[in-house]
Design a protein around this motif. Structure first.
Motif, PDB file in Angstrom:
ATOM      1  N   ILE A 400       0.837  -1.202   0.000  1.00 39.99           N
ATOM      2  CA  ILE A 400       0.000   0.000   0.000  1.00 39.99           C
ATOM      3  C   ILE A 400       0.871   1.251   0.000  1.00 39.99           C
ATOM      4  O   ILE A 400       0.616   2.217  -0.729  1.00 39.99           O
ATOM      5  N   GLN A 401       1.917   1.224   0.847  1.00 41.24           N
ATOM      6  CA  GLN A 401       2.789   2.388   0.932  1.00 41.24           C
ATOM      7  C   GLN A 401       3.478   2.676  -0.405  1.00 41.24           C
ATOM      8  O   GLN A 401       3.567   3.823  -0.842  1.00 41.24           O
ATOM      9  N   LEU A 402       3.951   1.634  -1.063  1.00 42.38           N
ATOM     10  CA  LEU A 402       4.568   1.824  -2.379  1.00 42.38           C
ATOM     11  C   LEU A 402       3.555   2.390  -3.380  1.00 42.38           C
ATOM     12  O   LEU A 402       3.892   3.258  -4.194  1.00 42.38           O
ATOM     13  N   ARG A 403       2.335   1.900  -3.306  1.00 32.96           N
ATOM     14  CA  ARG A 403       1.301   2.386  -4.215  1.00 32.96           C
ATOM     15  C   ARG A 403       1.010   3.865  -3.960  1.00 32.96           C
ATOM     16  O   ARG A 403       0.763   4.639  -4.884  1.00 32.96           O
ATOM     17  N   HIS A 404       1.064   4.269  -2.700  1.00 30.13           N
ATOM     18  CA  HIS A 404       0.839   5.677  -2.371  1.00 30.13           C
ATOM     19  C   HIS A 404       1.955   6.558  -2.942  1.00 30.13           C
ATOM     20  O   HIS A 404       1.690   7.644  -3.463  1.00 30.13           O
ATOM     21  N   LYS A 406       4.017   5.750  -5.398  1.00 30.91           N
ATOM     22  CA  LYS A 406       3.725   5.562  -6.821  1.00 30.91           C
ATOM     23  C   LYS A 406       4.927   5.737  -7.750  1.00 30.91           C
ATOM     24  O   LYS A 406       5.387   4.787  -8.375  1.00 30.91           O
ATOM     25  N   ARG A 407       5.482   6.939  -7.890  1.00 33.50           N
ATOM     26  CA  ARG A 407       6.515   7.224  -8.882  1.00 33.50           C
ATOM     27  C   ARG A 407       7.915   6.959  -8.329  1.00 33.50           C
ATOM     28  O   ARG A 407       8.151   7.105  -7.119  1.00 33.50           O
ATOM     29  N   PRO A 408       8.869   6.603  -9.207  1.00 34.53           N
ATOM     30  CA  PRO A 408      10.231   6.293  -8.759  1.00 34.53           C
ATOM     31  C   PRO A 408      10.874   7.414  -7.948  1.00 34.53           C
ATOM     32  O   PRO A 408      11.496   7.155  -6.918  1.00 34.53           O
ATOM     33  N   TYR A 412      12.045   7.002  -4.113  1.00 33.90           N
ATOM     34  CA  TYR A 412      13.446   7.240  -3.747  1.00 33.90           C
ATOM     35  C   TYR A 412      13.532   8.304  -2.641  1.00 33.90           C
ATOM     36  O   TYR A 412      14.214   8.117  -1.630  1.00 33.90           O
ATOM     37  N   ARG A 413      12.793   9.404  -2.832  1.00 32.27           N
ATOM     38  CA  ARG A 413      12.839  10.502  -1.859  1.00 32.27           C
ATOM     39  C   ARG A 413      12.336  10.065  -0.477  1.00 32.27           C
ATOM     40  O   ARG A 413      12.947  10.350   0.553  1.00 32.27           O
ATOM     41  N   GLU A 414      11.213   9.364  -0.453  1.00 31.57           N
ATOM     42  CA  GLU A 414      10.634   8.959   0.830  1.00 31.57           C
ATOM     43  C   GLU A 414      11.509   7.932   1.546  1.00 31.57           C
ATOM     44  O   GLU A 414      11.666   7.979   2.772  1.00 31.57           O
ATOM     45  N   LEU A 415      12.069   6.995   0.805  1.00 30.50           N
ATOM     46  CA  LEU A 415      12.932   5.988   1.433  1.00 30.50           C
ATOM     47  C   LEU A 415      14.189   6.620   2.000  1.00 30.50           C
ATOM     48  O   LEU A 415      14.647   6.259   3.100  1.00 30.50           O
ATOM     49  N   ASN A 426      17.505   3.036  -4.514  1.00 30.01           N
ATOM     50  CA  ASN A 426      17.522   2.868  -5.972  1.00 30.01           C
ATOM     51  C   ASN A 426      16.873   1.554  -6.394  1.00 30.01           C
ATOM     52  O   ASN A 426      16.143   1.492  -7.392  1.00 30.01           O
ATOM     53  N   GLN A 427      17.155   0.487  -5.658  1.00 30.68           N
ATOM     54  CA  GLN A 427      16.616  -0.830  -6.007  1.00 30.68           C
ATOM     55  C   GLN A 427      15.092  -0.848  -5.921  1.00 30.68           C
ATOM     56  O   GLN A 427      14.423  -1.360  -6.818  1.00 30.68           O
ATOM     57  N   VAL A 428      14.549  -0.304  -4.844  1.00 26.58           N
ATOM     58  CA  VAL A 428      13.095  -0.303  -4.669  1.00 26.58           C
ATOM     59  C   VAL A 428      12.443   0.631  -5.693  1.00 26.58           C
ATOM     60  O   VAL A 428      11.433   0.282  -6.312  1.00 26.58           O
ATOM     61  N   ALA A 429      13.018   1.812  -5.891  1.00 25.46           N
ATOM     62  CA  ALA A 429      12.443   2.763  -6.841  1.00 25.46           C
ATOM     63  C   ALA A 429      12.482   2.220  -8.265  1.00 25.46           C
ATOM     64  O   ALA A 429      11.597   2.506  -9.077  1.00 25.46           O
ATOM     65  N   GLY A 430      13.494   1.412  -8.576  1.00 27.51           N
ATOM     66  CA  GLY A 430      13.617   0.861  -9.919  1.00 27.51           C
ATOM     67  C   GLY A 430      12.581  -0.193 -10.240  1.00 27.51           C
ATOM     68  O   GLY A 430      12.383  -0.530 -11.416  1.00 27.51           O
TER      69      GLY A 430
END
Length: 461
Positions: A400-404, A406-408, A412-415, A426-430
Motif C-alpha cells: 500500500i505504501q509503495l502504491r501511495h 507511486k513514482r520512482p 526514492y525521496r521517501e525511502l 535505488n533498487q526499490v524505486a527501480g
C-alpha cells in the motif's frame, strides 16, 4: 444527558430508592471477574413472589444504570426512528405515563426493526432492533432478573452470563479432550432465536420467577412483532436477537437441556445455542445425539443436521477454535480454518490499495479489528501462525505504501528520508510498478517491524 435522565426519572410523591432496587452494575458476557451472585440479588429475591420485581426494575437507580448501559452500547434507532438523544428528549415528558402503563400492565412495546447482517459465508443473520425506549425497559428488567435467575443455570453454560465468556467454554472443551474424551457430539440448532416457542419459554420462566407483571411484559415483548419493509409482521415464535433480554431468555429455555445432560453425568460445554458433548467413543456419541434430538424436540427446537455431527474432537471447530495435539500428547488450541480465512478476507477489504487513503487512515481502520480479533483468539497456542499472519499483514501494508508513493522519484525521496541506503532506495524505486513483489524485498530493511509499531499497527504474535 445524565442531568436530563435524573429529571426524567424523578417521580413526584414517590421514593426514589426502593428496597428492591436493581444492580448498580451489570457485567457483560465478556466481563472478566464479576461475582457469581450480584450484591443486590438478595433484595430482588425478597421481592420475588410479592409482585415487586417490576417495581424494582423501574426504580430510579436501576433505570439510571440501565440508561448508562443503553447509551454506552449506542446502537441504531428502532421503528420510531429516534436515536439516544431524541429518545432522552421524549422521555422527559413521556416517562411518567410510560411508567404508569408498565405498572398497570397496559404498556405495548413497539415492533422491532428487522435488520439483516451479512455473515462471512455470504448468508445473513436477522436481527430485531427494538426502540431505544424498549431497550431501556428491557435492560432495566435484565438487571433485576439476571442476578435472580443466573445462579440457577448450569455450570456448563458459558454464553451471555456475568463472569463467563467463550474462552471458558473452549477451555472446558480442551480439558475434556485432554482427559481422553476425544469424540465430540457437536450440535448446532437451526435458526434457534427464530424458533423459540413462546408458550414453552414463558412456562419455564414462570418456574423461576413469580411476578405476573414481569411475565406479562416479557410476553408482550415476545409478541411485539417485527417490521419488515414498512409492514408489521406478527411473531408467534422466536425471540429476536438485538434486545437486551433475548440472551437471558435463551438461557432459560436451554438450561433444561443442560440439566438433563448433567443428570446423566455427561461432559459438555454450551455457549448460547452451540453445545458440544465429549465422550469416549463414537458409539457413545451416537447415543448422546439421539438423546439430544429427543430433548430438543420436547422444546420444539430443531437440530441443524448439516452442521451437527458425531466426530473426532480434532476435526471440529468450537466457537472459532480447533484442537490439536502437541508434543507430549498435550491438547492445545488453534484458530480454526474458517475464521482464519475470514480474517484474511477482512484484512484484504480493509487494506485495498485503491482506496485513496493515507497509511494513517488505513491503520486507523485496521487497528480496532486487529485488536478485537487478537483479544478473542489470543488463546490460540500457535506462535508460527501468529508470526505468519503478522508478516503477511506487513507485506500488504508495504505494498500500500509503495502504491501511495507511486513514482520512482517519490519512492526514492521517501525511502531516503526514512534512512534508506542509496542502494536500497535505488533498487526499490527501480521496481516501482511491481507492488507486491517489491514490497517483500529490500524495502523490508526500511519499513521494518519497528516502523509499523510506530504507526500503531498491533502485532498478533
Amino acid at each position: 444527558m445524565s442531568k436530563a435522565m435524573r429529571q426524567m426519572l424523578g417521580q413526584p410523591g414517590r421514593a426514589s430508592v426502593a428496597s428492591g432496587e436493581a444492580v448498580s452494575d451489570l457485567a457483560s458476557d465478556e466481563a472478566c471477574d464479576p461475582p457469581l451472585e450480584h450484591p443486590c440479588t438478595g433484595s430482588a429475591k425478597q421481592m420475588a413472589g410479592t409482585g415487586g420485581l417490576l417495581e424494582a426494575a423501574l426504580t430510579r437507580q436501576n433505570l439510571q444504570t440501565a440508561w448508562k448501559r443503553v447509551k454506552a452500547n449506542k446502537g441504531a434507532a428502532g421503528v420510531d426512528g429516534l436515536d439516544i438523544e431524541q429518545t432522552a428528549q421524549l422521555l422527559r415528558q413521556s416517562w411518567p405515563d410510560i411508567r404508569q402503563a408498565l405498572l398497570a400492565g397496559s404498556y405495548r412495546p413497539s415492533p422491532v426493526r428487522k435488520v439483516l447482517i451479512p455473515k462471512p459465508d455470504g448468508s445473513q443473520r436477522e436481527l430485531g432492533i427494538p426502540t431505544v425506549i424498549d431497550r431501556l425497559i428491557q435492560q432495566a428488567l435484565l438487571q433485576v432478573l439476571q442476578p435472580l435467575i443466573d445462579p440457577t443455570f448450569s455450570e456448563h453454560s458459558h454464553g451471555f452470563r456475568p463472569g463467563r465468556r467463550a474462552h471458558d467454554a473452549v477451555k472446558a472443551a480442551r480439558a475434556y479432550v485432554q482427559s481422553g474424551k476425544r469424540v465430540v457430539v457437536d450440535v448446532d440448532l437451526a435458526k434457534f432465536f427464530d424458533r423459540v416457542n413462546h408458550d414453552i419459554l414463558i412456562d419455564r420462566l414462570k418456574r423461576r420467577i413469580d411476578d405476573a407483571g414481569v411475565i406479562r411484559l416479557i410476553r408482550a415483548y415476545l409478541n411485539a412483532g417485527i417490521m419488515d419493509g414498512g409492514v408489521v409482521v406478527d411473531r408467534h415464535l422466536g425471540t429476536p436477537q438485538g434486545g437486551p433480554l433475548s440472551p437471558l431468555l435463551a438461557n432459560v429455555l436451554l438450561d433444561e437441556v443442560d440439566k438433563a445432560l448433567e443428570a446423566r453425568g455427561y461432559s459438555f460445554a454450551r455457549y448460547a445455542d452451540d453445545c458440544n458433548v465429549y465422550v469416549g467413543s463414537r458409539r457413545a456419541g451416537e447415543r448422546v445425539m439421539a438423546y439430544l434430538r429427543k430433548l430438543y424436540t420436547g422444546l420444539k427446537l430443531q437440530i441443524n443436521e448439516a452442521k451437527s455431527a458425531v466426530a473426532s474432537a480434532f476435526g471440529r471447530k468450537f466457537l472459532g477454535y480447533a484442537l490439536w495435539v502437541a508434543k507430549g500428547r498435550e491438547v492445545k488450541c488453534k484458530v480454526a480454518e474458517k475464521p482464519l480465512d475470514n480474517f484474511k478476507a477482512r484484512i484484504r477489504q480493509l487494506t485495498r490499495r485503491s482506496g485513496g487513503r493515507s497509511m494513517a487512515q488505513v491503520v486507523e481502520k485496521l487497528r480496532p479489528y486487529l485488536l478485537g480479533w487478537k483479544a478473542y483468539f489470543g488463546m490460540a497456542q500457535t506462535p508460527k501462525v501468529w508470526r505468519g499472519l503478522d508478516e503477511w499483514l506487513r507485506h500488504r501494508l508495504r505494498a500500500i505504501q509503495l502504491r501511495h508513493w507511486k513514482r520512482p522519484k517519490a519512492i526514492y525521496r521517501e525511502l531516503k528520508a526514512l534512512g534508506a541506503s542509496e542502494d536500497v532506495a535505488n533498487q526499490v524505486a527501480g521496481n516501482c510498478h511491481r507492488w507486491w513483489r517489491n514490497s517483500d524485498g529490500a524495502i523490508k530493511r526500511v519499513l521494518t517491524i519497528a516502523y509499523f509499531d510506530r504507526l500503531g499497527v498491533p502485532r498478533l504474535s
